[in-house]
Write a protein that holds these residues in place. Structure first.
Motif, PDB file in Angstrom:
ATOM      1  N   ASN A  75     -58.437  -9.250  20.242  1.00 36.39           N
ATOM      2  CA  ASN A  75     -56.994  -9.197  20.100  1.00 36.39           C
ATOM      3  C   ASN A  75     -56.610  -8.024  19.196  1.00 36.39           C
ATOM      4  O   ASN A  75     -57.455  -7.191  18.851  1.00 36.39           O
ATOM      5  CB  ASN A  75     -56.437 -10.531  19.594  1.00 36.39           C
ATOM      6  CG  ASN A  75     -56.717 -10.752  18.117  1.00 36.39           C
ATOM      7  OD1 ASN A  75     -57.503 -10.060  17.485  1.00 36.39           O
ATOM      8  ND2 ASN A  75     -56.049 -11.747  17.547  1.00 36.39           N
ATOM      9  N   SER A  76     -55.349  -7.944  18.796  1.00 32.18           N
ATOM     10  CA  SER A  76     -54.873  -6.772  18.054  1.00 32.18           C
ATOM     11  C   SER A  76     -55.604  -6.569  16.741  1.00 32.18           C
ATOM     12  O   SER A  76     -55.732  -5.436  16.271  1.00 32.18           O
ATOM     13  CB  SER A  76     -53.372  -6.901  17.780  1.00 32.18           C
ATOM     14  OG  SER A  76     -52.623  -6.818  18.965  1.00 32.18           O
ATOM     15  N   TRP A  77     -56.084  -7.640  16.121  1.00 31.48           N
ATOM     16  CA  TRP A  77     -56.680  -7.555  14.793  1.00 31.48           C
ATOM     17  C   TRP A  77     -58.186  -7.784  14.809  1.00 31.48           C
ATOM     18  O   TRP A  77     -58.806  -7.939  13.772  1.00 31.48           O
ATOM     19  CB  TRP A  77     -55.986  -8.562  13.863  1.00 31.48           C
ATOM     20  CG  TRP A  77     -54.514  -8.385  13.976  1.00 31.48           C
ATOM     21  CD1 TRP A  77     -53.757  -7.392  13.392  1.00 31.48           C
ATOM     22  CD2 TRP A  77     -53.620  -9.155  14.767  1.00 31.48           C
ATOM     23  NE1 TRP A  77     -52.457  -7.507  13.779  1.00 31.48           N
ATOM     24  CE2 TRP A  77     -52.323  -8.582  14.625  1.00 31.48           C
ATOM     25  CE3 TRP A  77     -53.769 -10.264  15.582  1.00 31.48           C
ATOM     26  CZ2 TRP A  77     -51.205  -9.095  15.263  1.00 31.48           C
ATOM     27  CZ3 TRP A  77     -52.652 -10.769  16.224  1.00 31.48           C
ATOM     28  CH2 TRP A  77     -51.398 -10.192  16.060  1.00 31.48           C
ATOM     29  N   GLY A  78     -58.763  -7.793  15.999  1.00 30.98           N
ATOM     30  CA  GLY A  78     -60.212  -7.956  16.087  1.00 30.98           C
ATOM     31  C   GLY A  78     -60.687  -9.348  15.762  1.00 30.98           C
ATOM     32  O   GLY A  78     -61.876  -9.578  15.570  1.00 30.98           O
ATOM     33  N   GLN A  79     -59.775 -10.303  15.702  1.00 30.52           N
ATOM     34  CA  GLN A  79     -60.115 -11.673  15.386  1.00 30.52           C
ATOM     35  C   GLN A  79     -59.187 -12.595  16.167  1.00 30.52           C
ATOM     36  O   GLN A  79     -58.037 -12.770  15.763  1.00 30.52           O
ATOM     37  CB  GLN A  79     -59.960 -11.915  13.879  1.00 30.52           C
ATOM     38  CG  GLN A  79     -60.882 -11.033  13.055  1.00 30.52           C
ATOM     39  CD  GLN A  79     -60.669 -11.219  11.576  1.00 30.52           C
ATOM     40  OE1 GLN A  79     -61.170 -12.156  10.978  1.00 30.52           O
ATOM     41  NE2 GLN A  79     -59.901 -10.326  10.981  1.00 30.52           N
TER      42      GLN A  79
END
Length: 521
Positions: A75-79
Motif C-alpha cells: 500500500n502507500s506506506w509499505g504496510q
C-alpha cells in the motif's frame, strides 16, 4: 485518577524547490528483483530468484520476511505488503505483512471456498489498497481465478467475461475502487480487464481490439498501464477515460519476439516505467508525455544521474506515486541479478506543519484560558517543526524540535502556547518501534503557569508511516486508525485538574500544498 492515554496526530509538510541531482542506489541484494515501492519510494519490496521475500528501507537496508516465498505489492506506506506465506500445512497462501518485524505474525488470507492447491500453492496476493483490500490469484477445482479479499467478508472470486478461462488481479488502486488484471479469451490469450464495484469490463483499443494484460494503476484508477497493444500486439499501453487505450511504443533488441511492458505509473500518469526487448536482452525503459518511450539509461544521463560501471538495467518494475522514485532490477558489475532504486530529484528537508482538530470531552480546569469551556467546544492545535530531527533509534524513532513561535492551541475564545525548555518541546515520530507507529508529544509545559499538555498517537499495526522522515507523511487520519487516542491539558500537581479532547482528524500535507520539485515532464 490521571490516565496517560495516547493521542492524535499530525499534519506535516514538506515544501521546496527541486534540490540536487538524483541518485542511483544499488540495494546490494544478489539474486533479487524489486517489484514494488511505497508512495514516496521510501520502502521497496521484492523477491529472490530462488524464493523468499524482502523489504528495504534506507535506514535499515534489506530485511528478509520469514516464511514468505515472494512479495508482489504494497500500500502507500509499505504496510502491509502483499505476497505468499506458508500456512500450518506448508501450503503457500496469500498473505499480508503489516510490520518490519518478523515478531508480528503474517495475516494469512487462505483460499476461496472449496479452493484446491496446485503445486503447493492455494493463493497469492498481488497487491493491497490503503484500506486493506487485497487482490490476486487463487486456485479452484477447475481454474486459476482473480480474487478480492477484505477483512469482514474474506476472499471472493471476481467475475470473468469468459467463465471457462483463467483470470488474475494484478493491481488495485490505492483507494481500493479499481482492480485491474487479465481474463483469458476463448482462444486462451490474456486480455486486459478491470473490475469496478464488482463489475468486469475489458480494455479495447481505438479499433475495438483486445489488448494484453493490465499490469498497474495509479492511485484512483484513472490511469492504467499494461502490455500487448499496437498493430503487432507488442507495445506497452496507457489508458485514461479521455484517451482510451494508447500504444506508447517499443524499443527492440532486434528479436522477432521483442515486446514492451509498462509495470508502474505515477499518480498523475505522466511517468511510466517498464521494459522493452526480449528475454535477458530487454532493457529498462520509461515513458513521459514529452519524451515518449526511451531507455532508462538515456533518461538518467539527461538528468546527470550516474549509473555504476558494469550495471545493465533490465527493467523498471515500480514507480512511486509521487513520481520521484523508480525501482527495478538488472545485472550488476558481478553479473548477478540485483535491484536498484533511482531517486530522480532531491527535495531539501523542510519544516513540517502539524494540525489536529477535536472537541472537548472533559474539563474541570479552574484557571487559565480554557477554564470553564463547555463540552463539545471545538479545539485546534497547529505548529511547525524543524526538519532536522534527533535520532533516538535510526529509522525507528526520531524527535523533531517544535517551533514554539508557530504553536497554537485554540479552544473557544482561549488560546495557549508551549514554552521553550532545555529539552524541547519535541515531536516524536515512531516507525515500527518496535512494532508500532506513533506520534508523541510527551507532557510539555504551556505558557499558562502550572499547566502542561500531552498529545500522542499509538498505532499498534504499524501501518501509518513508511519511515520516520517527517517530510514523507502526507495524509489525513481519523481516530479509527489509532488504538488509543487522547489529548489533554493538565493543571496542578500531578494533573489534579484536566481538559481532555477527542480527536476528529489529523492532516498531513506539504507546506507548499503540492509535490514540490516534482518531476513534471
Amino acid at each position: 485518577m490521571r490516565i496517560r492515554v495516547i493521542a492524535g496526530l499530525i499534519s506535516l509538510t514538506l515544501c521546496g524547490a527541486a534540490g540536487a541531482a538524483g541518485t542511483f542506489t544499488s540495494l546490494n541484494l544478489p539474486n533479487s528483483q524489486l517489484v514494488t515501492l511505497s508512495e514516496h519510494g521510501r520502502v521497496a519490496g521484492g523477491s529472490y530468484m530462488g524464493g523468499g521475500a524482502w523489504r528495504w528501507t534506507a535506514a535499515r537496508g534489506a530485511q528478509d520476511f520469514d516464511g514468505y516465498s515472494g512479495m508482489n505489492g504494497m500500500n502507500s506506506w509499505g504496510q502491509p505488503q502483499a505476497g505468499q506465506h506458508e500456512d500450518a500445512n506448508g501450503v503457500l497462501v496469500a498473505a499480508l505483512a503489516y510490520s518490519n518485524s518478523n515478531l508480528v505474525e503474517p495475516t494469512l488470507l487462505g483460499g476461496l471456498p472449496g479452493g484446491v492447491a496446485l503445486d503447493g500453492t492455494l493463493s497469492s496476493a498481488y497487491d493491497v489498497a490503503d484500506d486493506g483490500t487485497a487482490v490476486g490469484l487463487a486456485f479452484t477445482a477447475d481454474n486459476a481465478v482473480a480474487f478480492r479479499w477484505q477483512g469482514p467478508t474474506g476472499m471472493v472470486e471476481l467475475p470473468r467475461i469468459d467463465t471457462d478461462g483463467a483470470s488474475r488481479a494484478n493491481a488495485i488502486s490505492r483507494d481500493g475502487k479499481v482492480i485491474v488484471g487479465w481474463n483469458d479469451t476463448a482462444e486462451g490469450f490474456r486480455r486486459a480487464v478491470k473490475w469496478v464495484d464488482g463489475n468486469i469490463t475489458e480494455f479495447l483499443d481505438a479499433d475495438g481490439l483486445q489488448v494484453g494484460e493490465a499490469l498497474a494503476t495509479n492511485r484512483d484508477g484513472s490511469v492504467v498501464v499494461g502490455e500487448g497493444a499496437g498493430k503487432m500486439g507488442d507495445e506497452a499501453w496507457r489508458w485514461t477515460a479521455a484517451t482510451g487505450v494508447q500504444a506508447i511504443g517499443i524499443i527492440g533488441s532486434g528479436s522477432f519476439f521483442d515486446r514492451a511492458y509498462a509495470f508502474g505509473v505515477s499518480d498523475d500518469g505522466n511517468l511510466i516505467g517498464g521494459a522493452s526487448g526480449f528475454g535477458f536482452d530487454r532493457k529498462a525503459v520509461v515513458w513521459t508525455p514529452a519524451g515518449g518511450m526511451q531507455l532508462l539509461t538515456d533518461f538518467l544521463a539527461a538528468r546527470n544521474i550516474a549509473v555504476p560501471d558494469g550495471w545493465t538495467l533490465n527493467s523498471v518494475t515500480a514507480v512511486s506515486g509521487d513520481g520521484k522514485v523508480l525501482g527495478g532490477w538488472g545485472f550488476d558489475a558481478t553479473n548477478q541479478f540485483n535491484s536498484f532504486i533511482v531517486e530522480l530529484d532531491r527535495v531539501p528537508a523542510q519544516r513540517a506543519v502539524v494540525e489536529a482538530k477535536g472537541t472537548v470531552v472533559w474539563n474541570d480546569l479552574t484557571a487559565g484560558p480554557f477554564a470553564g469551556l463547555p463540552l463539545e467546544t471545538p479545539v485546534t492545535m497547529s505548529f511547525k517543526t524543524n526538519p532536522e530531527g534527533i535520532e533516538i533509534d535510526p529509522g525507528s524513532f526520531v524527535r523533531y524540535p517544535i517551533d514554539v513561535a508557530t504553536f497554537k492551541l485554540e479552544a473557544g475564545n482561549g488560546s495557549d502556547t508551549l514554552v521553550e525548555t532545555q529539552a524541547g518541546p519535541l515531536l516524536g515520530i515512531a516507525n515500527d518501534y518496535p512494532l508500532s507507529d506513533g506520534i508523541h508529544i510527551f507532557e510539555s509545559p504551556l505558557a499558562t503557569a502550572g499547566t502542561s499538555m500531552e498529545f500522542e498517537l499509538f498505532n499498534p499495526g504499524g501501518n501509518l508511516f513508511d519511515s520516520t522522515d517527517i517530510n514523507n507523511v502526507n495524509r489525513t487520519m481519523g481516530p479509527e486508525l489509532f488504538e488509543k487516542v487522547g489529548w489533554s491539558v493538565f493543571q496542578g500537581q500531578g494533573g489534579q485538574f484536566s481538559m481532555s479532547m477527542m480527536l476528529e482528524s489529523v492532516t498531513i500535507e506539504d507546506e507548499c500544498a503540492i509535490f514540490c520539485g516534482r518531476f513534471e515532464d
